[in-house]
Design a protein around this motif. Structure first.
Motif, mmCIF file in Angstrom:
data_model
loop_
_atom_site.group_PDB
_atom_site.id
_atom_site.type_symbol
_atom_site.label_atom_id
_atom_site.label_comp_id
_atom_site.label_asym_id
_atom_site.label_seq_id
_atom_site.Cartn_x
_atom_site.Cartn_y
_atom_site.Cartn_z
ATOM 1 N N ASN A 1 -15.164 19.328 -19.205
ATOM 2 C CA ASN A 1 -13.712 19.236 -19.127
ATOM 3 C C ASN A 1 -13.277 18.836 -17.725
ATOM 4 O O ASN A 1 -13.877 19.235 -16.732
ATOM 5 N N VAL A 2 -12.230 18.024 -17.656
ATOM 6 C CA VAL A 2 -11.683 17.567 -16.379
ATOM 7 C C VAL A 2 -10.558 18.506 -15.954
ATOM 8 O O VAL A 2 -9.695 18.861 -16.756
ATOM 9 N N ARG A 3 -10.575 18.908 -14.699
ATOM 10 C CA ARG A 3 -9.582 19.825 -14.160
ATOM 11 C C ARG A 3 -9.109 19.320 -12.802
ATOM 12 O O ARG A 3 -9.820 18.582 -12.121
ATOM 13 N N ASP A 4 -7.916 19.724 -12.415
ATOM 14 C CA ASP A 4 -7.439 19.400 -11.085
ATOM 15 C C ASP A 4 -6.461 20.472 -10.605
ATOM 16 O O ASP A 4 -5.801 21.132 -11.395
ATOM 17 N N TYR A 5 -6.434 20.618 -9.297
ATOM 18 C CA TYR A 5 -5.502 21.552 -8.680
ATOM 19 C C TYR A 5 -5.011 20.938 -7.376
ATOM 20 O O TYR A 5 -5.612 19.991 -6.844
ATOM 21 N N GLY A 6 -3.899 21.473 -6.857
ATOM 22 C CA GLY A 6 -3.374 20.882 -5.649
ATOM 23 C C GLY A 6 -2.225 21.675 -5.055
ATOM 24 O O GLY A 6 -1.795 22.701 -5.592
ATOM 25 N N ALA A 7 -1.727 21.173 -3.931
ATOM 26 C CA ALA A 7 -0.614 21.783 -3.219
ATOM 27 C C ALA A 7 0.279 20.672 -2.673
ATOM 28 O O ALA A 7 -0.173 19.540 -2.451
ATOM 29 N N SER A 8 1.548 20.987 -2.489
ATOM 30 C CA SER A 8 2.503 19.973 -2.041
ATOM 31 C C SER A 8 3.549 20.582 -1.115
ATOM 32 O O SER A 8 3.825 21.784 -1.163
ATOM 33 N N VAL A 9 4.131 19.728 -0.278
ATOM 34 C CA VAL A 9 5.249 20.097 0.582
ATOM 35 C C VAL A 9 6.239 18.942 0.561
ATOM 36 O O VAL A 9 5.885 17.802 0.227
ATOM 37 N N GLY A 10 7.490 19.227 0.898
ATOM 38 C CA GLY A 10 8.477 18.159 0.899
ATOM 39 C C GLY A 10 9.751 18.558 1.625
ATOM 40 O O GLY A 10 9.964 19.743 1.942
ATOM 41 N N VAL A 11 10.599 17.569 1.871
ATOM 42 C CA VAL A 11 11.860 17.796 2.555
ATOM 43 C C VAL A 11 12.902 16.819 2.028
ATOM 44 O O VAL A 11 12.577 15.682 1.673
ATOM 45 N N SER A 12 14.152 17.275 1.948
ATOM 46 C CA SER A 12 15.271 16.409 1.590
ATOM 47 C C SER A 12 16.079 16.102 2.841
ATOM 48 O O SER A 12 16.457 17.020 3.585
ATOM 49 N N LEU A 13 16.347 14.826 3.052
ATOM 50 C CA LEU A 13 17.107 14.384 4.214
ATOM 51 C C LEU A 13 18.431 13.800 3.737
ATOM 52 O O LEU A 13 18.459 12.738 3.110
ATOM 53 N N PRO A 14 19.561 14.465 4.010
ATOM 54 C CA PRO A 14 20.850 13.928 3.573
ATOM 55 C C PRO A 14 21.240 12.698 4.375
ATOM 56 O O PRO A 14 20.981 12.609 5.567
ATOM 57 N N VAL A 15 21.848 11.754 3.688
ATOM 58 C CA VAL A 15 22.364 10.562 4.358
ATOM 59 C C VAL A 15 23.721 10.914 4.968
ATOM 60 O O VAL A 15 24.585 11.470 4.278
#
Length: 401
Positions: A339-353
């Motif tokens: 079976n194929v599996r994946d895991y991960g982590a993420s970060v992000g930011v919103s920049l107002p115009v």
């Protein structure tokens, strides 16, 4: 905007991974750039200034007088390792384009173009006194329209209806004393549907909880599949196994559930769970292209995300939003019993115009994909997502003084 999308499409490049060879390819969860920065959550997300295709019930909460456009671009670097042999691939381009708008006091609508699956791979191998090169490309997209209605305070119901279209290609080139070429194509032309519910309630004046659920029914795909065979000893090209997809190729029931908690309009936390029983669907082998090891597994995914908005009505920094998330995915793909599996982590930011409600959403995601119990290919992804959320006052009427 049209010129921008055309430019993106011109340089779009397909990411290559052998895992996309199986079935319909790698599946998409229709998460926006904001949601991907939070691990891919969204079933319980309500945001009047962002489009949430993952649960159409959220459309009912769109701000009045506004028309939203959300355009997402994805760029990915992939590093792979197969028995000590290292590989590298880069891909990117337009990921999705969606919109959201108010239709009535309790009614909101949305339409757009989102991916369903993608195929892209290219690799070679040695066979008995010959070489074989395999490659694949294509994918399935969904052009959808949806609506969400607040039945009564706190409870919203929504539905997405989509037209599915696209072609996937799997081909094999065998070179010996002669060259043989076999290509399988699958063309999907079909309709799909998703329904969603969200129930929101306040624990206190500063604390709010939302429970979200979604359901997509099991269905048989419409379209056709066929194979093309060619050998240099025979100048004739043969088409084999031409067949309708109906009754032979299916998608499973899909269930999603999420729970979100918001505190003081600043902190937002959400956890989601997705379940799809791909092991119970039909996927018949094509004549001349039988794969004895082809098997689908039950797919489930768990994700959690966090967002912090310092002060939406304050300074520029206060109007920014910071996000992070994690996920684990037990995929439907099964290769030779693995079976194929994946895991991960993420970060992000919103920049107002400045001087507007439009925001630019940047995200960075790391993902690790592998197979178990036997490790066949190990892959590491670094994804950069860019989403531009255009928020315009289309229905505002200026007063004449």
């Amino acid at each position: 905007m049209v010129a921008c999308l055309a430019a993106v499409g011109a340089w779009a490049q397909t990411l290559t991974t052998p895992y996309s060879k199986v079935g319909y390819g790698l599946l998409s969860d229709n998460a926006s750039s904001i949601q991907r920065s939070m691990g891919g959550v969204g079933y319980a997300m309500q945001n009047g200034r962002a489009v949430n295709v993952m649960n159409p019930a959220s459309y009912s909460q769109v701000d009045s007088l506004t028309f939203l456009w959300d355009v997402g671009i994805d760029m990915t670097n992939l590093w792979s390792n197969e028995e000590g042999k290292r590989g590298y691939s880069f891909g990117g381009g337009l990921d999705y384009i969606t919109s959201q708008f108010k239709l009535g006091k309790r009614l909101g609508g949305s339409f757009g173009l989102v991916p369903y699956s993608s195929v892209g791979y290219s690799f070679g191998s040695k066979i008995d006194n010959a070489t074989e090169n395999q490659s694949g490309a294509g994918g399935i997209s969904q052009l959808y329209i949806g609506a969400g209605y607040e039945l009564f305070k706190g409870l919203s119901l929504g539905v997405n209806v989509s037209y599915m279209f696209g072609t996937t290609t799997n081909q094999s080139l065998i070179t010996k004393s002669t060259t043989s070429y076999f290509k399988r194509e699958m063309e999907v032309r079909d309709w799909n549907m998703q329904v969603g519910l969200q129930y929101a309630f306040n624990l206190s004046p500063r604390d709010r909880v939302v429970l979200g659920v979604t359901y997509q029914p099991k269905k048989s795909f419409h379209g056709h599949t066929w194979g093309v065979f060619y050998d240099t000893q025979d100048t004739k090209t043969d088409t084999v196994g031409y067949a309708s997809l109906k009754g032979r190729y299916e998608q499973p029931h899909s269930f999603g559930v999420g729970l979100s908690y918001e505190h003081n309009h600043r902190w937002l936390a959400e956890a989601d769970f997705t379940y799809q029983d791909w092991s119970a669907v039909k996927y018949e082998p094509l004549e001349g292209f039988e794969v004895s090891t082809l098997k689908f597994d039950k797919r489930w995914k768990a994700a959690a995300g966090l967002q912090y908005s310092p002060n939406r009505r304050g300074s520029y920094f206060g109007a920014m939003a910071f996000r992070m998330g994690v996920f684990y995915n037990h995929d439907y793909i099964n290769i030779t019993g693995n079976n194929v599996r994946d895991y991960g982590a993420s970060v992000g930011v919103s920049l107002p115009v400045p001087n507007g409600k439009t925001t630019v959403n940047l995200g960075l995601e790391w993902r690790h994909r592998y197979s178990a119990p036997t490790l066949l290919i190990k892959e590491n992804y670094l994804n950069i997502t860019l989403g531009v959320n255009f928020n315009e006052l289309w229905f505002w009427k200026n007063k004449i003084r």
